[in-house]
Design a protein around this motif. Structure first.
Motif, PDB file in Angstrom:
ATOM      1  N   LYS A 194       0.824  -1.201   0.000  1.00 56.50           N
ATOM      2  CA  LYS A 194       0.000   0.000   0.000  1.00 56.50           C
ATOM      3  C   LYS A 194       0.864   1.258   0.000  1.00 56.50           C
ATOM      4  O   LYS A 194       1.774   1.382   0.817  1.00 56.50           O
ATOM      5  CB  LYS A 194      -0.900   0.041   1.232  1.00 56.50           C
ATOM      6  N   PRO A 195       0.572   2.211  -0.897  1.00 54.09           N
ATOM      7  CA  PRO A 195       1.287   3.493  -0.851  1.00 54.09           C
ATOM      8  C   PRO A 195       0.959   4.233   0.447  1.00 54.09           C
ATOM      9  O   PRO A 195      -0.178   4.213   0.909  1.00 54.09           O
ATOM     10  CB  PRO A 195       0.727   4.248  -2.062  1.00 54.09           C
ATOM     11  N   ASP A 196       1.972   4.860   1.020  1.00 56.85           N
ATOM     12  CA  ASP A 196       1.809   5.597   2.273  1.00 56.85           C
ATOM     13  C   ASP A 196       1.472   7.047   1.950  1.00 56.85           C
ATOM     14  O   ASP A 196       2.356   7.840   1.619  1.00 56.85           O
ATOM     15  CB  ASP A 196       3.084   5.499   3.103  1.00 56.85           C
ATOM     16  N   ILE A 197       0.199   7.405   2.054  1.00 60.42           N
ATOM     17  CA  ILE A 197      -0.238   8.747   1.681  1.00 60.42           C
ATOM     18  C   ILE A 197       0.183   9.811   2.697  1.00 60.42           C
ATOM     19  O   ILE A 197       0.050  11.001   2.427  1.00 60.42           O
ATOM     20  CB  ILE A 197      -1.771   8.793   1.453  1.00 60.42           C
ATOM     21  N   TRP A 234      -5.622   0.980  -5.534  1.00 57.23           N
ATOM     22  CA  TRP A 234      -6.031   1.106  -4.143  1.00 57.23           C
ATOM     23  C   TRP A 234      -7.099   2.170  -4.037  1.00 57.23           C
ATOM     24  O   TRP A 234      -7.203   3.038  -4.899  1.00 57.23           O
ATOM     25  CB  TRP A 234      -4.838   1.493  -3.269  1.00 57.23           C
ATOM     26  N   GLN A 235      -7.860   2.124  -2.959  1.00 57.79           N
ATOM     27  CA  GLN A 235      -8.863   3.145  -2.683  1.00 57.79           C
ATOM     28  C   GLN A 235      -8.539   3.793  -1.340  1.00 57.79           C
ATOM     29  O   GLN A 235      -8.053   3.124  -0.430  1.00 57.79           O
ATOM     30  CB  GLN A 235     -10.253   2.537  -2.618  1.00 57.79           C
ATOM     31  N   VAL A 236      -8.828   5.064  -1.231  1.00 54.41           N
ATOM     32  CA  VAL A 236      -8.665   5.776   0.031  1.00 54.41           C
ATOM     33  C   VAL A 236     -10.038   5.858   0.682  1.00 54.41           C
ATOM     34  O   VAL A 236     -10.981   6.370   0.090  1.00 54.41           O
ATOM     35  CB  VAL A 236      -8.091   7.189  -0.178  1.00 54.41           C
ATOM     36  N   GLN A 237     -10.135   5.306   1.882  1.00 60.56           N
ATOM     37  CA  GLN A 237     -11.375   5.394   2.641  1.00 60.56           C
ATOM     38  C   GLN A 237     -11.193   6.415   3.745  1.00 60.56           C
ATOM     39  O   GLN A 237     -10.148   6.461   4.391  1.00 60.56           O
ATOM     40  CB  GLN A 237     -11.741   4.037   3.235  1.00 60.56           C
ATOM     41  N   GLU A 238     -12.222   7.229   3.935  1.00 59.82           N
ATOM     42  CA  GLU A 238     -12.175   8.242   4.981  1.00 59.82           C
ATOM     43  C   GLU A 238     -13.218   7.926   6.041  1.00 59.82           C
ATOM     44  O   GLU A 238     -14.310   7.454   5.724  1.00 59.82           O
ATOM     45  CB  GLU A 238     -12.472   9.622   4.403  1.00 59.82           C
ATOM     46  N   GLY A 246     -13.131  16.082  16.583  1.00 57.72           N
ATOM     47  CA  GLY A 246     -12.756  14.892  15.839  1.00 57.72           C
ATOM     48  C   GLY A 246     -11.802  15.228  14.717  1.00 57.72           C
ATOM     49  O   GLY A 246     -11.414  16.383  14.526  1.00 57.72           O
ATOM     50  N   LYS A 247     -11.444  14.200  13.999  1.00 55.37           N
ATOM     51  CA  LYS A 247     -10.570  14.383  12.846  1.00 55.37           C
ATOM     52  C   LYS A 247     -10.940  13.357  11.791  1.00 55.37           C
ATOM     53  O   LYS A 247     -11.459  12.286  12.087  1.00 55.37           O
ATOM     54  CB  LYS A 247      -9.104  14.263  13.237  1.00 55.37           C
ATOM     55  N   VAL A 248     -10.661  13.709  10.549  1.00 53.72           N
ATOM     56  CA  VAL A 248     -10.897  12.812   9.430  1.00 53.72           C
ATOM     57  C   VAL A 248      -9.638  11.982   9.230  1.00 53.72           C
ATOM     58  O   VAL A 248      -8.532  12.529   9.146  1.00 53.72           O
ATOM     59  CB  VAL A 248     -11.235  13.592   8.139  1.00 53.72           C
ATOM     60  N   VAL A 249      -9.802  10.681   9.192  1.00 55.34           N
ATOM     61  CA  VAL A 249      -8.677   9.769   9.005  1.00 55.34           C
ATOM     62  C   VAL A 249      -8.807   9.146   7.618  1.00 55.34           C
ATOM     63  O   VAL A 249      -9.875   8.691   7.237  1.00 55.34           O
ATOM     64  CB  VAL A 249      -8.682   8.659  10.085  1.00 55.34           C
ATOM     65  N   GLN A 250      -7.713   9.158   6.867  1.00 54.51           N
ATOM     66  CA  GLN A 250      -7.689   8.545   5.544  1.00 54.51           C
ATOM     67  C   GLN A 250      -6.876   7.263   5.628  1.00 54.51           C
ATOM     68  O   GLN A 250      -5.780   7.257   6.188  1.00 54.51           O
ATOM     69  CB  GLN A 250      -7.081   9.471   4.508  1.00 54.51           C
ATOM     70  N   GLU A 251      -7.407   6.196   5.060  1.00 55.63           N
ATOM     71  CA  GLU A 251      -6.757   4.884   5.117  1.00 55.63           C
ATOM     72  C   GLU A 251      -6.803   4.265   3.728  1.00 55.63           C
ATOM     73  O   GLU A 251      -7.823   4.292   3.061  1.00 55.63           O
ATOM     74  CB  GLU A 251      -7.495   4.015   6.121  1.00 55.63           C
TER      75      GLU A 251
END
Length: 183
Positions: free
Chosen positions: A79-82, A141-145, A176-181
């Motif tokens: 997985k690429p590390d964004i 890959w897909q980025v899920q938030e 809160g914060k938005v997390v991207q995975e």
């Protein structure tokens, strides 16, 4: 019994960090760092390479497809590390047609292939030396938030009185914060 539990734990851990099938190589040594790949490509040595990043451009040629990728470091699962900064660009060629809508600019990708020298091309007006990969495997890959909030259930706080009301108002403010995975 203890051996069975250990076996299943090892299987579980291996499943969590395993590469997608299309990114596995039969070679024992696979280059996964851009700087090492760039050095190998400049010396025209062939080596298995697995790199990832963000698609910057895709061009379907007569018999091949050229994909320009802005490199990002990859994890052991490919997985690429964004969260990391890009550290260069490379080009990967695949035989045949690859749909530019599916593999659009900005998508995350990891490729497997052979290093194949250097290609000079432009990025805007700048002449850039692109290390080349002859691709054999590709994975999108897909980025899920999702949002993580600081939830604190005030019903469990055994406090009454005016002092507690002040504390509750501070604790009940939800931050809160938005997390991207990458998935």
């Amino acid at each position: 019994m203890k051996q069975t539990v250990c076996f299943f734990l090892v299987l579980l851990l291996a499943g969590c960090s395993s590469l997608p099938q299309e990114l596995t190589s039969s070679q024992a040594v696979v280059i996964t760092e851009y700087s090492a790949f760039s050095t190998v490509a400049e010396s025209n040595r062939e080596s298995d390479v697995r790199l990832g990043g963000v698609i910057a451009r895709i061009d379907n040629l007569t018999t091949t497809t050229r994909i320009e990728v802005v490199n990002l470091p990859i994890s052991s699962s490919g997985k690429p590390d964004i969260a990391q900064e890009p550290n260069g660009r490379f080009v990967v060629y695949f035989d045949g047609f690859i749909d530019p809508v599916t593999y659009a600019k900005g998508r995350l990708i990891t490729v497997l292939g052979q290093s194949n020298g250097i290609e000079k091309a432009t990025v805007g007006d700048y002449l850039y030396s692109f290390p080349i990969i002859t691709g054999v495997g590709i994975h999108l890959w897909q980025v899920q938030e999702y949002v993580v909030t600081n939830d604190f259930n005030m019903n469990y706080m055994p406090c009454t009185g005016s002092r507690c009301l002040h504390q509750r108002s501070r604790l009940e403010s939800r931050r809160g914060k938005v997390v991207q995975e990458v998935q």
